[in-house]
Design a protein around this motif. Structure first.
Motif, PDB file in Angstrom:
ATOM      1  N   UNK A 190       4.545  48.043  -6.256  1.00 46.35           N
ATOM      2  CA  UNK A 190       3.175  48.918  -6.786  1.00 46.35           C
ATOM      3  C   UNK A 190       3.012  50.080  -6.013  1.00 46.35           C
ATOM      4  N   UNK A 191       3.256  50.146  -4.562  1.00 43.98           N
ATOM      5  CA  UNK A 191       3.043  51.424  -3.776  1.00 43.98           C
ATOM      6  C   UNK A 191       4.050  52.497  -4.339  1.00 43.98           C
ATOM      7  N   UNK A 192       5.261  52.084  -4.758  1.00 45.01           N
ATOM      8  CA  UNK A 192       6.214  53.209  -5.100  1.00 45.01           C
ATOM      9  C   UNK A 192       5.592  53.861  -6.499  1.00 45.01           C
ATOM     10  N   UNK A 193       4.855  52.990  -7.393  1.00 48.07           N
ATOM     11  CA  UNK A 193       4.464  53.724  -8.588  1.00 48.07           C
ATOM     12  C   UNK A 193       3.248  54.282  -8.047  1.00 48.07           C
ATOM     13  N   UNK A 194       2.286  53.814  -7.428  1.00 40.83           N
ATOM     14  CA  UNK A 194       1.065  54.614  -7.049  1.00 40.83           C
ATOM     15  C   UNK A 194       1.281  55.935  -6.164  1.00 40.83           C
ATOM     16  N   UNK A 251      -3.873  49.308   1.582  1.00 39.64           N
ATOM     17  CA  UNK A 251      -5.136  48.965   1.846  1.00 39.64           C
ATOM     18  C   UNK A 251      -5.865  48.634   0.470  1.00 39.64           C
ATOM     19  N   UNK A 252      -5.863  49.670  -0.575  1.00 37.51           N
ATOM     20  CA  UNK A 252      -6.488  49.570  -1.807  1.00 37.51           C
ATOM     21  C   UNK A 252      -5.804  48.437  -2.607  1.00 37.51           C
ATOM     22  N   UNK A 253      -4.558  48.330  -2.551  1.00 40.57           N
ATOM     23  CA  UNK A 253      -3.796  47.211  -3.380  1.00 40.57           C
ATOM     24  C   UNK A 253      -4.235  45.836  -2.660  1.00 40.57           C
ATOM     25  N   UNK A 254      -4.337  45.673  -1.458  1.00 39.77           N
ATOM     26  CA  UNK A 254      -4.600  44.438  -0.878  1.00 39.77           C
ATOM     27  C   UNK A 254      -6.218  44.103  -0.978  1.00 39.77           C
ATOM     28  N   UNK A 255      -6.964  45.125  -1.143  1.00 45.12           N
ATOM     29  CA  UNK A 255      -8.459  44.802  -1.029  1.00 45.12           C
ATOM     30  C   UNK A 255      -8.848  44.647  -2.443  1.00 45.12           C
ATOM     31  N   UNK A 315      -6.787  44.258   7.205  1.00 47.05           N
ATOM     32  CA  UNK A 315      -6.899  45.669   7.575  1.00 47.05           C
ATOM     33  C   UNK A 315      -5.524  46.293   7.762  1.00 47.05           C
ATOM     34  N   UNK A 316      -5.196  47.498   7.305  1.00 46.06           N
ATOM     35  CA  UNK A 316      -4.056  48.183   7.594  1.00 46.06           C
ATOM     36  C   UNK A 316      -4.369  49.307   8.353  1.00 46.06           C
ATOM     37  N   UNK A 317      -4.136  49.304   9.870  1.00 47.33           N
ATOM     38  CA  UNK A 317      -4.519  50.221  10.673  1.00 47.33           C
ATOM     39  C   UNK A 317      -3.814  51.601  10.698  1.00 47.33           C
ATOM     40  N   UNK A 318      -2.589  51.163  10.288  1.00 46.65           N
ATOM     41  CA  UNK A 318      -1.428  52.441  10.445  1.00 46.65           C
ATOM     42  C   UNK A 318      -0.211  52.178   9.746  1.00 46.65           C
ATOM     43  N   UNK A 319       0.468  53.097   9.163  1.00 49.91           N
ATOM     44  CA  UNK A 319       1.777  52.869   8.605  1.00 49.91           C
ATOM     45  C   UNK A 319       2.632  53.973   9.132  1.00 49.91           C
ATOM     46  N   UNK A 320       3.858  53.620   9.821  1.00 49.28           N
ATOM     47  CA  UNK A 320       4.707  54.820  10.244  1.00 49.28           C
ATOM     48  C   UNK A 320       6.048  54.618   9.491  1.00 49.28           C
ATOM     49  N   UNK A 379      -0.677  58.160   3.334  1.00 49.44           N
ATOM     50  CA  UNK A 379      -0.877  57.704   1.869  1.00 49.44           C
ATOM     51  C   UNK A 379      -0.393  56.366   1.531  1.00 49.44           C
ATOM     52  N   UNK A 380       0.905  56.163   2.165  1.00 43.36           N
ATOM     53  CA  UNK A 380       1.091  54.513   1.982  1.00 43.36           C
ATOM     54  C   UNK A 380       0.016  53.715   2.545  1.00 43.36           C
ATOM     55  N   UNK A 381      -0.535  53.986   3.623  1.00 43.60           N
ATOM     56  CA  UNK A 381      -1.547  53.101   4.257  1.00 43.60           C
ATOM     57  C   UNK A 381      -2.841  53.139   3.425  1.00 43.60           C
TER      58      UNK A 381
END
Length: 131
Positions: free
Chosen positions: A89-93, A28-32, A47-52, A22-24
């Protein structure tokens, strides 16, 4: 013998995998879309390949790569510089109770795939595989 970072424990939980993905997608959307107020970061395609995520979901490590692989150090510096805004931004979304601390690392899986491909193309390896 050193432990492999991928095999020291039972592996990530379903929750860690779900939140990481979900974070990945959100990152990705935020950066794009260029939702960050930094023109230097917005001009790059990343490109965000993975988020661990850590087991407690307090740390999220994003594995990123700039398009074409050029300017890797610059991308890491720009992402680190904008970490606070990205986190908000990620926390809100994403809607998590606590927004995780973001860390950025270079995604080296493409290099590893190229190395593996080259290895399989070697005559000695082909001979062994055919037997």
């Amino acid at each position: 013998m050193a432990k492999n970072k991928f095999h020291d424990g039972p592996g990530p939980s379903q929750r860690q995998l779900r939140v990481g993905e979900l974070i990945r997608r959100t990152l990705s959307e935020v950066l794009a879309r260029g939702d960050v107020h930094d023109p230097d970061l917005n001009r790059l395609s990343i490109t965000v390949g993975e988020v661990r995520t850590s087991p407690d979901l307090k740390i999220a490590t994003a594995y990123v790569l700039p398009l074409g692989g050029k300017g890797q150090d610059e991308v890491l510096k720009l992402l680190a510089r904008n970490k606070g805004e990205l986190r908000r931004v990620i926390g809100k979304k994403v809607g998590l109770k606590f927004s995780p601390d973001l860390r950025f690392r270079l995604d080296e899986t493409f290099d590893q795939m190229d190395d593996t491909r080259r290895l399989f193309e070697q005559d000695a390896v082909r001979r062994d595989l055919d037997e």
